[in-house]
Design a protein around this motif. Structure first.
Motif, PDB file in Angstrom:
ATOM      1  N   PRO A  31       0.812  -1.226   0.000  1.00  0.00           N
ATOM      2  CA  PRO A  31       0.000   0.000   0.000  1.00  0.00           C
ATOM      3  C   PRO A  31       0.841   1.270   0.000  1.00  0.00           C
ATOM      4  O   PRO A  31       0.507   2.247  -0.682  1.00  0.00           O
ATOM      5  N   CYS A  52      -7.344   2.302  -6.438  1.00  0.00           N
ATOM      6  CA  CYS A  52      -7.410   1.810  -5.060  1.00  0.00           C
ATOM      7  C   CYS A  52      -8.568   0.851  -4.826  1.00  0.00           C
ATOM      8  O   CYS A  52      -8.432  -0.115  -4.066  1.00  0.00           O
ATOM      9  N   ALA A  56      -7.830  -2.803  -3.449  1.00  0.00           N
ATOM     10  CA  ALA A  56      -8.397  -3.260  -2.177  1.00  0.00           C
ATOM     11  C   ALA A  56      -9.224  -4.526  -2.372  1.00  0.00           C
ATOM     12  O   ALA A  56      -9.194  -5.439  -1.543  1.00  0.00           O
ATOM     13  N   VAL A  66      -6.476  -5.100   3.136  1.00  0.00           N
ATOM     14  CA  VAL A  66      -5.784  -3.862   3.488  1.00  0.00           C
ATOM     15  C   VAL A  66      -5.929  -3.567   4.975  1.00  0.00           C
ATOM     16  O   VAL A  66      -5.057  -2.949   5.584  1.00  0.00           O
ATOM     17  N   LEU A  91      -7.686   3.329  -0.001  1.00  0.00           N
ATOM     18  CA  LEU A  91      -7.468   1.893   0.200  1.00  0.00           C
ATOM     19  C   LEU A  91      -8.185   1.392   1.454  1.00  0.00           C
ATOM     20  O   LEU A  91      -8.927   0.403   1.412  1.00  0.00           O
ATOM     21  N   TYR A  92      -7.959   2.067   2.555  1.00  0.00           N
ATOM     22  CA  TYR A  92      -8.489   1.578   3.840  1.00  0.00           C
ATOM     23  C   TYR A  92     -10.010   1.708   3.896  1.00  0.00           C
ATOM     24  O   TYR A  92     -10.708   0.776   4.308  1.00  0.00           O
TER      25      TYR A  92
END
Length: 268
Positions: A31, A52, A56, A66, A91-92
């Motif tokens: 990441p 992203c 992910a 992630v 991403l998160y």
């Protein structure tokens, strides 16, 4: 002074970054490497979201979520370059969305809004709308409308909103809003074979049609969704079959409850 990256080089760098991210390597630092790649080519929020989300999802599908590689502290850190911060957030937060962790996603975006050095980008706000919609919170509809005013026809953003409407079963006119959103040019599936190319949109539509009691239309949508899956694709096949079973069961229950009428039209 370093000359700006020309378009062909930028396209190649973006392709390389996307390929490395979706390959879900064993290296847990991917990441951060992706964030460096996207910073290097100065991606905007739209490109960041597109890369992203796919990264992910690929990581989750490979059992390398992630959420195991980053922390909320990584997302909330204020000492990073804005593009790096945005990449880690995309991403998160996308990983939280895929796990349906709506309250956690909501709280994290609210914290992010307080600490961010600049206004949240459109895709992050769409994820916030998803978190609220997924909890059937009416304020999610307001946030969704605000996002739609600036999202244009960005497909990934519209999919997030569609997902939230699908998940929020108790939203006021949620099913109707879902069908209206699915008719946007970037998502429209229509009824002809040339436009029936997105099984996810058709899947969401089928669920909305079931909630509205339009069972035959829902079955038609889900059958088209199954038919346009790539050969051997099992990623969403089980969900489509489950929705088809729900449609059939709901239709049968509705027909069972409807009174049988005689030829004169009088219930028997």
């Amino acid at each position: 002074m370093t000359p700006p990256t020309n378009r062909p080089d930028r396209a190649g760098a973006l392709h390389k970054a996307r390929a490395r991210a979706t390959a879900t390597p064993d290296d847990p630092s991917w990441p951060l490497r992706l964030a460096e790649d996207l910073r290097g080519i100065r991606t905007d929020w739209k490109t960041s979201a597109e890369v992203c989300v796919d990264a992910a999802w690929a990581a989750r599908s490979a059992g390398r979520s992630v959420l195991d590689l980053l922390s909320p502290e990584d997302v909330l850190a204020t000492n990073r370059n804005p593009i790096t911060s945005r990449t880690l957030a995309h991403l998160y937060l996308s990983a939280l969305r895929f796990d349906f962790r709506c309250p956690t996603l909501q709280r994290l975006v609210e914290q992010l809004a307080q600490t961010a050095r600049q206004p949240l980008d459109c895709y992050t706000r769409a994820l916030y709308a998803f978190a609220l919609l997924g909890q059937s919170r009416p304020e999610g509809l307001t946030v969704m409308d605000e996002v739609l005013a600036t999202a244009e026809e960005h497909t990934k953003t519209l999919h997030v909103l569609l997902h939230g409407l699908w998940l929020g079963q108790d939203l006021d006119e949620g099913a109707e809003r879902l069908l209206a959103l699915s008719s946007r040019p970037a998502l429209a599936t229509g009824t002809g074979t040339d436009t029936d190319t997105d099984p996810i949109v058709l899947f969401r539509e089928a669920g909305a049609l079931r909630r509205l009691g339009r069972y035959d239309e829902g079955l038609s949508a889900i059958d088209r969704a199954i038919d346009c899956l790539p050969p051997g694709d099992i990623s969403v096949h089980a969900d489509l079959i489950r929705e088809r079973s729900l449609l059939c069961a709901a239709r049968d229950l509705h027909q069972h409850r409807s009174p049988t009428r005689t030829s004169s039209g009088v219930p028997s």
